[in-house]
Design an enzyme around this catalytic site. Structure first.
Site, mmCIF file in Angstrom:
data_model
loop_
_atom_site.group_PDB
_atom_site.id
_atom_site.type_symbol
_atom_site.label_atom_id
_atom_site.label_comp_id
_atom_site.label_asym_id
_atom_site.label_seq_id
_atom_site.Cartn_x
_atom_site.Cartn_y
_atom_site.Cartn_z
ATOM 1 N N ASP A 143 0.856 -1.197 0.000
ATOM 2 C CA ASP A 143 0.000 0.000 0.000
ATOM 3 C C ASP A 143 0.883 1.235 0.000
ATOM 4 O O ASP A 143 2.071 1.162 0.339
ATOM 5 C CB ASP A 143 -0.908 0.006 1.244
ATOM 6 C CG ASP A 143 -2.203 0.760 1.018
ATOM 7 O OD1 ASP A 143 -2.141 1.990 0.827
ATOM 8 O OD2 ASP A 143 -3.283 0.134 1.027
ATOM 9 N N ASN A 155 -5.904 -5.105 -5.633
ATOM 10 C CA ASN A 155 -7.097 -4.464 -5.085
ATOM 11 C C ASN A 155 -6.978 -2.951 -4.958
ATOM 12 O O ASN A 155 -7.982 -2.260 -4.785
ATOM 13 C CB ASN A 155 -7.376 -5.086 -3.707
ATOM 14 C CG ASN A 155 -8.407 -4.341 -2.913
ATOM 15 O OD1 ASN A 155 -9.594 -4.368 -3.224
ATOM 16 N ND2 ASN A 155 -7.966 -3.647 -1.865
ATOM 17 N N TYR A 177 -13.825 6.580 -12.702
ATOM 18 C CA TYR A 177 -13.893 5.353 -11.914
ATOM 19 C C TYR A 177 -14.576 4.252 -12.719
ATOM 20 O O TYR A 177 -14.092 3.112 -12.777
ATOM 21 C CB TYR A 177 -14.662 5.619 -10.627
ATOM 22 C CG TYR A 177 -14.718 4.440 -9.691
ATOM 23 C CD1 TYR A 177 -13.629 4.108 -8.892
ATOM 24 C CD2 TYR A 177 -15.861 3.645 -9.598
ATOM 25 C CE1 TYR A 177 -13.667 3.014 -8.032
ATOM 26 C CE2 TYR A 177 -15.915 2.561 -8.748
ATOM 27 C CZ TYR A 177 -14.815 2.251 -7.959
ATOM 28 O OH TYR A 177 -14.868 1.161 -7.124
ATOM 29 N N LYS A 212 -12.904 0.689 -14.008
ATOM 30 C CA LYS A 212 -13.387 -0.612 -13.554
ATOM 31 C C LYS A 212 -13.872 -1.483 -14.711
ATOM 32 O O LYS A 212 -13.764 -2.716 -14.659
ATOM 33 C CB LYS A 212 -14.475 -0.433 -12.497
ATOM 34 C CG LYS A 212 -13.954 0.175 -11.191
ATOM 35 C CD LYS A 212 -12.798 -0.631 -10.609
ATOM 36 C CE LYS A 212 -12.307 -0.090 -9.289
ATOM 37 N NZ LYS A 212 -11.201 -0.891 -8.720
ATOM 38 N N THR A 230 -16.703 0.577 3.311
ATOM 39 C CA THR A 230 -15.280 0.902 3.252
ATOM 40 C C THR A 230 -15.103 2.408 3.344
ATOM 41 O O THR A 230 -16.060 3.176 3.217
ATOM 42 C CB THR A 230 -14.659 0.415 1.937
ATOM 43 O OG1 THR A 230 -15.284 1.124 0.841
ATOM 44 C CG2 THR A 230 -14.856 -1.079 1.741
#
Length: 251
Positions: A39, A92, A158, A162, A193
């Site tokens: 990360d 991810n 976005y 995706k 999240t």
């Protein structure tokens, strides 16, 4: 004692400082896998490793910007240096960006989101697959989204990224179908999240209201699907777009 689904396997998880990434890193460790937590957020990433170790697992942290090829190459190199192989990868890491219509979207912001969300997945797969080809195969799961399957307003970057994740997943799956490397994508719906929490309340509430199951998903529920796809239980599954969305896309 029953052997874990990922017993003895080595797995990289990007975007593992929180949310779906963290939940998946913990589940991989619970299933017997060694976890490399990657990360850009060092403190939170190291916190994930601490949680893995506290639960009896094994892992370490690598600070990684997935949009930077040298960072990604180094992530894979450090994994192999430490554990001698790479069996699984959960790509991810992702960002959401501003909510604006196409006509008002900033070009630099659009590029930044594509750099992380789609170029980042491409770079991770590039170096992960290179390593897996030197071994006896492996398994990769990429995070797409229900927004990789449908359209929506004010989130063009976005949504484009995706959709792109699904495309590059299918391409890589076909390219490696005879190499014992499986590549799949998971498409979460609305999940609890930090990314969803950052969306204005009225929008997130409207999205949750569209969930036939009547609630947002939990990161742990996505993690279960990812772990199964990474495991040998899914040995005949590749190029799949695995939707975990509480019925969002069928309503």
């Amino acid at each position: 004692m029953t052997e874990g689904l990922l017993e003895g396997k080595v797995a990289i998880v990007t975007g593992a400082s929180s949310g779906i990434g963290r939940a998946t890193a913990l589940r991989i460790a619970e299933e017997g896998g060694k976890v490399v937590v990657a990360d850009v957020l060092a403190d939170k990433g190291k916190e994930t490793v601490e949680m893995v170790v506290e639960n009896g697992g094994t892992g370490f942290f690598v600070e990684t910007d997935v949009s930077d090829s040298e960072d990604v190459r180094e992530m894979v190199r450090k994994t192999v240096d430490e554990y001698n192989r790479l069996d699984c990868a959960f790509n991810n890491a992702g960002i959401f960006g501003d909510m604006k219509p196409v006509a008002k979207y900033d070009e630099e912001d659009f590029s930044r989101i594509l750099d992380v969300n789609i170029k980042g997945v491409f770079l991770c797969m590039k170096y992960e697959i290179q390593q897996m080809l030197e071994q006896d195969g492996g398994s990769i799961v990429n995070t797409s989204s229900v927004w990789g399957l449908v359209g929506g307003e004010d989130s063009s970057a976005y949504i484009a990224s995706k959709h792109g994740v699904i495309g590059v997943t299918k391409a890589a799956a076909l390219e490696n179908a005879d190499t014992n490397i499986r590549v799949n994508a998971v498409c979460p719906g609305v999940v609890e999240t930090a990314m969803v929490e950052a969306i204005p309340d009225e929008i997130s509430e409207a999205l949750i209201a569209k969930e036939p199951i009547g609630r947002a998903g939990k990161p742990e529920e996505i993690a279960e699907a990812v772990v199964w796809l990474l495991s040998d239980r899914a040995s005949f599954v590749t190029g799949e777009t695995h939707v975990v969305d509480g019925g969002f896309t069928i309503s």
